[in-house]
Scaffold this motif. Structure first.
Motif, short mmCIF file in Angstrom:
data_model
loop_
_atom_site.label_atom_id
_atom_site.label_comp_id
_atom_site.label_asym_id
_atom_site.label_seq_id
_atom_site.Cartn_x
_atom_site.Cartn_y
_atom_site.Cartn_z
N VAL B 211 58.40 14.34 10.67
CA VAL B 211 59.32 15.42 10.98
C VAL B 211 60.74 14.88 11.23
O VAL B 211 60.92 13.96 12.05
CB VAL B 211 58.86 16.19 12.24
N LEU B 212 61.71 15.43 10.53
CA LEU B 212 63.10 15.10 10.81
C LEU B 212 63.60 15.98 11.96
O LEU B 212 63.42 17.19 11.94
CB LEU B 212 63.98 15.34 9.59
N ALA B 213 64.22 15.35 12.95
CA ALA B 213 64.72 16.11 14.10
C ALA B 213 65.91 15.39 14.71
O ALA B 213 66.18 14.22 14.39
CB ALA B 213 63.61 16.29 15.13
N LYS B 214 66.62 16.10 15.56
CA LYS B 214 67.79 15.51 16.23
C LYS B 214 67.52 15.30 17.71
O LYS B 214 66.99 16.19 18.38
CB LYS B 214 68.99 16.45 16.07
N ILE B 215 67.92 14.15 18.18
CA ILE B 215 67.81 13.88 19.61
C ILE B 215 69.10 14.37 20.25
O ILE B 215 70.19 13.99 19.80
CB ILE B 215 67.61 12.36 19.85
N PRO B 216 69.00 15.24 21.26
CA PRO B 216 70.22 15.80 21.85
C PRO B 216 71.18 14.70 22.29
O PRO B 216 70.74 13.65 22.82
CB PRO B 216 69.68 16.58 23.06
N GLY B 217 72.46 14.91 22.01
CA GLY B 217 73.47 13.92 22.39
C GLY B 217 73.75 12.89 21.31
O GLY B 217 74.67 12.09 21.42
N GLY B 218 72.95 12.92 20.24
CA GLY B 218 73.18 11.97 19.15
C GLY B 218 74.35 12.41 18.27
O GLY B 218 74.95 13.47 18.51
N PRO B 219 74.71 11.61 17.29
CA PRO B 219 75.82 11.95 16.39
C PRO B 219 75.57 13.28 15.67
O PRO B 219 74.42 13.67 15.46
CB PRO B 219 75.83 10.80 15.38
N ASP B 220 76.65 13.94 15.31
CA ASP B 220 76.56 15.19 14.55
C ASP B 220 76.07 14.93 13.12
O ASP B 220 76.20 13.82 12.61
CB ASP B 220 77.95 15.84 14.44
N GLY B 221 75.61 15.98 12.53
CA GLY B 221 75.29 15.95 11.09
C GLY B 221 74.19 14.98 10.74
O GLY B 221 73.31 14.65 11.55
N ILE B 222 74.28 14.48 9.54
CA ILE B 222 73.23 13.69 8.93
C ILE B 222 73.00 12.36 9.67
O ILE B 222 71.92 11.79 9.62
CB ILE B 222 73.62 13.45 7.43
N LYS B 223 74.03 11.92 10.38
CA LYS B 223 73.93 10.62 11.06
C LYS B 223 73.16 10.69 12.37
O LYS B 223 72.92 9.66 13.00
CB LYS B 223 75.33 10.06 11.32
N GLY B 224 72.80 11.91 12.79
CA GLY B 224 72.09 12.03 14.06
C GLY B 224 70.63 12.42 13.88
O GLY B 224 70.01 12.93 14.80
N ILE B 225 70.11 12.16 12.71
CA ILE B 225 68.74 12.59 12.43
C ILE B 225 67.76 11.43 12.54
O ILE B 225 68.02 10.34 12.02
CB ILE B 225 68.66 13.20 11.01
N SER B 226 66.67 11.68 13.24
CA SER B 226 65.64 10.65 13.36
C SER B 226 64.33 11.19 12.79
O SER B 226 64.17 12.40 12.62
CB SER B 226 65.45 10.25 14.82
N LEU B 227 63.41 10.26 12.54
CA LEU B 227 62.12 10.66 11.95
C LEU B 227 61.01 10.44 12.96
O LEU B 227 60.98 9.42 13.67
CB LEU B 227 61.86 9.81 10.68
N PHE B 228 60.11 11.41 13.03
CA PHE B 228 59.04 11.35 14.02
C PHE B 228 57.67 11.57 13.38
O PHE B 228 57.53 12.32 12.41
CB PHE B 228 59.25 12.42 15.10
N ILE B 229 56.69 10.88 13.96
CA ILE B 229 55.29 11.12 13.61
C ILE B 229 54.76 12.15 14.61
O ILE B 229 54.82 11.92 15.82
CB ILE B 229 54.46 9.82 13.75
N VAL B 230 54.26 13.26 14.09
CA VAL B 230 53.68 14.29 14.96
C VAL B 230 52.28 14.63 14.46
O VAL B 230 52.12 15.34 13.47
CB VAL B 230 54.56 15.58 14.97
N PRO B 231 51.25 14.09 15.12
CA PRO B 231 49.89 14.39 14.64
C PRO B 231 49.44 15.79 15.07
O PRO B 231 49.84 16.26 16.13
CB PRO B 231 49.03 13.33 15.33
N LYS B 232 48.64 16.40 14.22
CA LYS B 232 48.07 17.71 14.58
C LYS B 232 47.16 17.56 15.80
O LYS B 232 47.27 18.30 16.77
CB LYS B 232 47.28 18.24 13.37
N PHE B 233 46.26 16.58 15.76
CA PHE B 233 45.46 16.22 16.92
C PHE B 233 45.95 14.87 17.42
O PHE B 233 46.16 13.95 16.61
CB PHE B 233 43.97 16.10 16.57
N MET B 234 46.13 14.76 18.71
CA MET B 234 46.54 13.48 19.27
C MET B 234 45.48 12.43 18.93
O MET B 234 44.29 12.75 18.82
CB MET B 234 46.69 13.59 20.80
N VAL B 235 45.94 11.21 18.75
CA VAL B 235 45.01 10.14 18.39
C VAL B 235 44.87 9.20 19.58
O VAL B 235 45.86 8.63 20.06
CB VAL B 235 45.51 9.37 17.15
N ASN B 236 43.65 9.05 20.08
CA ASN B 236 43.41 8.16 21.21
C ASN B 236 43.52 6.70 20.77
O ASN B 236 43.50 6.40 19.58
CB ASN B 236 42.02 8.42 21.81
#
Lengths: 590, 590
Positions: B211-236
């Motif tokens: 998932v592409l998302a922005k961390i609040p307070g980061g740079p505007d626009g395309i330069k403030g986008i980070s990538l995240f792994i979001v599992p449907k079920f949490m993995v132990n």
């Protein structure tokens, strides 16, 4: 949700500035002044926008349902048809003797474009009825005309055309539906017809089917086909409805688009029919109105392109994404709207230049049909017969391209049902197929029309282009239209010459038939854009204050002349490549 | 009912006769001898024909259903996915360290083409999972890789890519999904993503969303986008599945095609996510595999054209209608089959010459990806990066044309759902849009790739074409391939020159970007047909007894060279027309 905005202003421009219809020497055209056509188009446009367009998505999503032999059309369709009926639109260009309004065909096509843009599937119900009306009007006995026409004109009754059978469409010589003569002079029809548009529904009290069938013992193939009137309900001598005839809807076709129209399998199980026209001359009777029918399908292609373009344009103005390469255009927004991007603009200009040029072509052809009918003008008839396959093939091929290009403007939204762009593509798609596939149009053009009357009509067309070029040779402003038109016209002549020189090698000629049809279409649109430019300069010179409108025409025309028309050189090259590589592969080696 | 016949023979020809893969100096390619690739392709082809293809219509008709947050895929899809999983096909080119088979990408594309021809919608489930695998493989920590990759490789878990939001697709700088850092180093993601292919289903135990998302307070626009792994079920930590994460499917998109694939609205309501790759470098991480992803979409365009062509060909051989103009071909039948008609033949040759030339182009590009990966070859990487937008744009634009042309061969049957031709058109349509619209591809090509590394790669491409021309200059038999290739290549160079000379006028350059992309595509296919011809002559000279196959290649290649490739002159003309007429109309005057 897609919308439709009537194209009255552009139609008005074509009718009056370009074609100058009210000055044409055609009976009835003197009435077509700007006020009159403006009032008609405004009223027709309102129906298109407010009544028909809102049902377009509904029709697509709901489709038609077969329920125990009864076809249920989408919600609202019947009310909308009543609006058309009550306003006299279903008999707009029909014979006043049978209740029609007797309007010129040209104006009916202008109205038809807007209605078809708004709801192609719905308009096919009165459309097929009109085809049935026209065939009975041309070939029916006085008694048949009196019996059927008034109710077809008013759409109290619907009408259909039954040609195709499972084993044949293009080659009607293969049909199997039988018509057995009865002692009382009627016939009993048995067989199955498929793809019968508007074949069954309950929006009309009765449905009059026109059916091609063979009388046992008649000549083989196409020469043994006769045409029959087969009413859904028998019609008593006093005009009241009698028993249900042995014709029924056996199924609805599931199809890519025009879901709102019922495409029926029709079963004839000893149904009572009445011969119309001469015995064994059914093909001629069915195809009398071929020019109008094919122009009508070309109109559908244009109409879908027109509404698709409108919606894509609105999306492109609204959707923001990134910044223009030449610098920010809309600093007040988080990004610029996509209309500022050259590739989006290219797509919109492709659509716009096609739609506006195509509209002029269509209305010009319609005036020739009026001229041929109302003035009994064989030259106009010959010219329009030559141009009809071009018009049908080109306006539907390019119309589909335009709908696809409109859809592309939306990006991902264009693929979703929600925005409606994809419906225009799916609905438009059939126009390349029915009423003779575009391949059949190309064959008709190259194999028959080009050489008809010893090439008289194509020579007349070249003469017409030449005259326009000559008349404007000294106008420097027109050079950017005249020069490319001249080049394109030369390509068309060279392609025609190729066919003449290779008349004995049909595979060579027919391999390039589709390319030739496109080449011809481009020259027609080039000529139209030349005429539009001329009319626009005239209006500007005369001090017309709507300068933006006329200047937009010039820009759009230049786009066509520089970026679309020059395709003719490539098309000529393909024509001249002949059939060797097209037919070179043995069927067994595919 | 449509069918799919594996294209193993033609793939084999391209891999071995044309590209000579086993002789290429790429690690792992020495294994790719004819026997080995033949065995792999045969097995893959059987699955395509017997398992995937029969579900293509089913998937289209049933579509996916959202049932209380659970997505139900069409009947049979899960069984088919199990066949792919059990056969190791989902990890075919994946890293053996994580359970993959480590096969060359080139071979995986060859397999992918057949599987995608057979069932594009179904193949997108493992396809997106592969994209997710590739991003984690390239950017994940060792821990992340160990945790996620084995189950993605085996498709025990599915994967997705979450980019688009309602307000933005192309311009990801506008995304609003927030990722709030937590004390434990994880993030809480909130926002809505749309058009998430394979976003939710129950064919896998878990789904790993990127998932592409922005961390609040980061740079505007395309330069403030980070990538995240979001599992449907949490993995132990032990790999077992934990609680359901706060991510859910909020709706399914209703769309024109690929109905069998679940296109989801995904809602993130404080879902736990893990940063992958560097902070604010999410775009780079998401797009690492862009070349492969875009080649994959180009492959879909080609694959739909391929299956559409097969079916149209079968129809054209079977359907009888009329008699051939050059005289009866099949006297034993009531009429000749339509394949004997030049216009039908033209359509089939259009499709065939595109599919076979496009297949060679695609596989050649795939070898360059392998070379760049396995040999760490920056030149191959540069060349393929240049060609990827051409490949994606050209193979999908022309792929759609081919599906429409295939549909046209059927006449009215092509519009009905029953014959399946219309589904190929609808499914193919998305390929022009996603993974960067074709307009974005053209922009990438002209705006970035052409000038990258000071034009080094485009010069290398020209050199390659020149070398091929020179090497074959003395072979008289090759002249009919070499002469047109030379002309087309000259057009391409002239167009490139136009862009260089107008570098300061971006609207002029970008107005012709799409035309340039097509021009480039034609030259690539021209080069391929030249190489195919050379390989065919070599096989014939060597006494290969399958003469019909090789001679068919020559006929088909000549068709492309004489009837398709010469479009380059027209495309050049459009490029050189610049932006004046494209951008000439004020937005207000549209």
């Amino acid at each position: 949700m897609p919308f439709y905005e009537p194209t009255t202003k552009d139609i008005d421009f074509v009718l009056h500035d370009v074609l100058k219809v009210s000055e044409q020497d055609i009976p009835g055209f003197d009435e077509l002044d700007r006020d009159f056509t403006g009032a008609v188009l405004e009223e027709a446009g309102k129906i298109a926008r407010d009544v028909l367009a809102p049902l377009n998505t509904v029709g697509d999503h709901q489709g038609c349902k077969l329920d125990n032999g009864v076809v249920r059309v989408p919600e609202g369709f019947e009310d909308a048809v009543n609006v058309l009926r009550d306003g006299g639109w279903t008999g707009f260009d029909c014979d006043p003797e049978y209740g029609g309004q007797g309007m010129p065909y040209t104006l009916s096509i202008a109205v038809g474009e807007m209605h078809s843009s708004a709801n192609m599937a719905l308009m096919m119900y009165p459309g097929l009825t009109h085809g049935c009306y026209a065939a009975i009007h041309a070939h029916g006995t006085e008694e048949q005309k009196a019996k059927y026409l008034p109710n077809l004109v008013s759409f109290k009754w619907g009408g259909t055309m039954n040609l195709t059978e499972p084993q044949c469409g293009t080659d009607l010589g293969l049909i199997r539906t039988k018509a057995e003569p009865q002692e009382d002079g009627t016939y009993k029809l048995s067989g199955q017809k498929i793809w019968i548009s508007a074949g069954e529904h309950e929006m009309a009290e009765n449905i009059i089917h026109l059916v091609l069938a063979k009388i046992p013992g008649g000549p083989d193939g196409i020469k043994g086909i006769s045409l029959f009137i087969v009413p859904k309900f028998m019609v008593n001598d006093d005009g009241s409805l009698g028993e249900r005839n042995a014709v029924s809807c056996g199924g609805l076709e599931s199809k890519m688009g025009i879901h709102g129209n019922a495409t029926c399998v029709m079963n004839y199980d000893g149904a009572t029919g009445y011969l119309i026209g001469d015995l064994h001359k059914g093909m001629r009777a069915m195809f009398t109105m071929m020019n109008e029918a094919r122009l009508g399908v070309g109109m559908q292609g244009l109409a879908q392109a027109s509404v698709a373009y409108q919606n894509a344009l609105a999306f492109a103005k609204d959707r923001i994404q990134g910044r223009a390469v030449t610098g920010t255009k809309e600093p007040e927004k988080a990004a610029d709207s996509i209309i500022h991007f050259p590739d989006v603009r290219r797509m919109l200009m492709d659509q716009k230049s096609f739609v506006e040029g195509g509209r002029a072509f269509m209305l010009w052809a319609a005036t020739m049909i009026d001229r041929s009918r109302r003035n009994d003008d064989a030259d106009a008839e010959g010219m329009v017969s030559l141009l009809i396959p071009v018009l049908k093939g080109f306006l539907t091929d390019k119309g589909l391209d335009a709908t696809i290009s409109s859809q592309q403007v939306y990006g991902g939204s264009g693929f979703t049902t929600e925005w409606g762009a994809e419906q225009f593509v799916r609905d438009c798609r059939i126009a390349l197929i029915y009423e003779g596939t575009n391949g059949i149009q190309a064959l008709d053009l190259v194999g028959r029309k080009l050489a008809s009357d010893n090439g008289k009509h194509v020579m007349a067309f070249f003469e017409l282009v030449k005259t326009f070029i000559k008349e404007n040779a000294d106008d420097e402003r027109m050079a950017e239209f005249i020069t490319p038109l001249k080049a394109a016209s030369k390509d068309l002549q060279a392609a025609g010459m190729y066919f003449m020189q290779n008349a004995g090698k049909p595979d060579d000629a027919l391999s390039g038939a589709a390319d030739f049809m496109h080449l011809f279409g481009h020259v027609c649109l080039g000529l139209m854009w030349g005429q539009i430019a001329k009319a626009s300069y005239a209006a500007l010179d005369a001090g017309n204050c709507d300068t933006a409108f006329y200047e937009s025409k010039l820009v759009t025309g230049r786009y066509y002349m520089t970026r679309k028309l020059p395709e003719t050189a490539f098309l000529l090259q393909k024509v001249q490549a002949g059939g060797a590589n097209v037919m070179g592969l043995d069927v067994a080696n595919f």
